[in-house]
Design a protein around this motif. Sequence first.
Motif, short mmCIF file in Angstrom:
data_model
loop_
_atom_site.label_atom_id
_atom_site.label_comp_id
_atom_site.label_asym_id
_atom_site.label_seq_id
_atom_site.Cartn_x
_atom_site.Cartn_y
_atom_site.Cartn_z
N SER A 763 0.84 -1.22 0.00
CA SER A 763 0.00 0.00 0.00
C SER A 763 0.86 1.25 0.00
O SER A 763 0.39 2.33 -0.40
N ALA A 773 -2.23 -4.60 -3.45
CA ALA A 773 -2.41 -4.39 -2.00
C ALA A 773 -3.78 -4.84 -1.55
O ALA A 773 -3.94 -5.39 -0.45
N GLY A 777 -3.13 -7.62 0.82
CA GLY A 777 -3.05 -6.90 2.08
C GLY A 777 -3.99 -7.46 3.13
O GLY A 777 -5.10 -7.92 2.82
#
Length: 785
Positions: A763, A773, A777
């Motif tokens: 990110s 991301a 993520g």
Amino acid sequence: MKLGKVEFCHFLQLISLLLCFSGMSQAELSRSRSKPYFQSGRSRTKRSWVWNQFFVLEEYMGSDPLYVGKLHSDVDKGDGSIKYILSGEGASSIFIIDENTGDIHATKRLDREEQAYYTLRAQALDRLTNKPVEPESEFVIKIQDINDNEPKFLDGPYTAGVPEMSPVGTSVVQVTATDADDPTYGNSARVVYSILQGQPYFSVEPKTGIIKTALPNMDREAKDQYLLVIQAKDMVGQNGGLSGTTSVTVTLTDVNDNPPRFPRRSYQYNVPESLPVASVVARIKAADADIGVNAEMEYKIVDGDGLGIFKISVDKDTQEGIITIQKELDFEAKTSYTLRIEAANKDADPRFLSLGPFSDTTTVKIIVEDVDEPPVFSSPLYPMEVSEATQVGNIIGTVAAHDPDSANSPVRYSIDRNTDLERYFNIDANSGVITTAKSLDRETNAVHNITVLAMESQNPSQVGRGYVAITILDINDNAPEFAMDYETMVCENAQPGQVIQKISAVDKDEPSNGHQFYFSLTVDPTNNHNFSLKDNKDNTASILTRRSGFRRQEQSVYYLPIFIVDSGSPSLSSTNTLTIRVCDCDADGIAQTCNAEAYVLPAGLSTGALIAILACVLTLLVLILLIITMRRRKKEPLIFDEERDIRENIVRYDDEGGGEEDTEAFDMAALRNLNVIRDTKTRRDVTPEIQFLSRPTFKSIPDNVIFREFIWERLKEADIDPGAPPYDSLQTYAFEGNGSVAESLSSLDSISSNSDQNYDYLSDWGPRFKRLADMYGTGQESLYS
């Protein structure tokens, strides 16, 4: 007033000119009393002018043209109506004519030696009609000679030879001079000869040019060459004549007028008594002033005490007398020799025998020098005999040698072991007695030739050599045996009493009366029902069958022991076994099969069979190679195109593959991890260009090591790949190595990874990595939503 040569010559030329002019005036045309000439139709009258010969003096040197003569016709009235023309040799070029007056002049210098006369034609023409008023007439202009050429010797210079001691008047050579002037006019070409150099030794005939000797007894040994100068002069040698000279080199040739003479009355030479026979003792030479064959010599010994010891011959190149030895010299027997030698010419000239004998003698004394000689054996060769049964140490014979010198040094004996390598014999060093050192075998060596060395005790370097031939006498120590290995066969259809083999024997011994062998069977005939033996009394025996009905199935081989006895004293015997095979034969008794094999064939394979087997093997090998080659050609890689050769070409494909579903284009395991060893084969239809991304969790390796391992793996794959091209090819690999700051971003590795790695840092990389991301993520919210 007395005239010089030049003035006299000019005076003669003036007289010649006056005579010439007088002749020319007489040569002018005169009118005849004939009727005029009219050229009308075919009628003609007599010629109205008469020609005489013209004379012109050669070598005219004046600046004006030389007047030759005048042409005139009776038709010419002097009014200019007639013109004269001239044709023929030299017309217009040498001779010109005044067409009005008819005067003829010579415009060039004339040389009688080049051309003696010229033939011309003259004609009178009407100037208006250009027609002849007189017939054409021919006349001659003759060149008057003057003395302008000196005599020349065309063959000079001359060389000649005359024997020495020639009498006066001996002809040497004839010289000849030629004069280019006219020999028929005056004395210009009349030549006489005289000698300018070479007197008083030679003279020359004035008219013939023959050179002769003028002094007697000219000796070549005093002077062998003379240079003569001969002159030839024309005008009979008078003053004002021209002359020429030539040289004559006269060489006196040799005659045998000098006898040979020794420069010394006696000679003395020292020679060692060890000088070999035919060696040169001395060279002597008698001097002779003559040369060539007249100096050839003959030498001979006419007296002295060495007539049988020495001889003399002539060296044909140097004419020296060469004294050589005919027999060996012995200082102890005679210490000197005296020779009287005569030298004489081979060919004497009877004319000079009165000068004295053509031979000479001298005395040669030869002194023999004593040398330390090696011992001499009493005989050059010692023949000896010994029985091969003699015991070791028995005496064979004795040799004897002595020192020929006056010191008579004691002699010691030994055997030259190079002639007795096996050391069969020994010799007593003091007495010269030869004994046996080993047992002798006549069959091994029948004669032993050994060399015995005799050396002086006081001077061991003086060694004499004697030769001994030891003959080994034979005893009967060898038993007789078969003369060869017999291959005997008996046919199944053989009849009783049939001869199946004739045998003979040999014996290594050599009895004086020759061999006599006796043959018999060792088996009692009553117990031998198959074969019998007949002694032929000529050292041979015959093997016969005693029955018929031999069968291979019952017994294929018979062994027949034969007893052989020689006639030696004592006699020796041996038992030899004859192998007899039973064979199947045809009607003519020729064996067909023995022991289930053809008798006529050897136990091994024939040459033809071996060749056939080898040919079959080679044919099979060729077929196998062809099949392998064809299979290799079928397995060509997909990247090859029959119409294109890709060697030295780089092919690049910008193809990233079909995503995760495509497992054919690339090795997925290799894309996930560099350190994973690949066992599968890469595809050859595309050029790999793969980026390898390593995870941070793996151990960092230096790039050069990674590249080396990567290339090594590719090389091993190419080596073991049967579908690889048979020639060098270029393949391109794209590899960025380990240690990327961004680490691996490939989603392909995630399907096989069980790690709990945190990807939240994606990110922080900006909008371009927002999608990744979101996918990897762990946070629920993003900085960019």
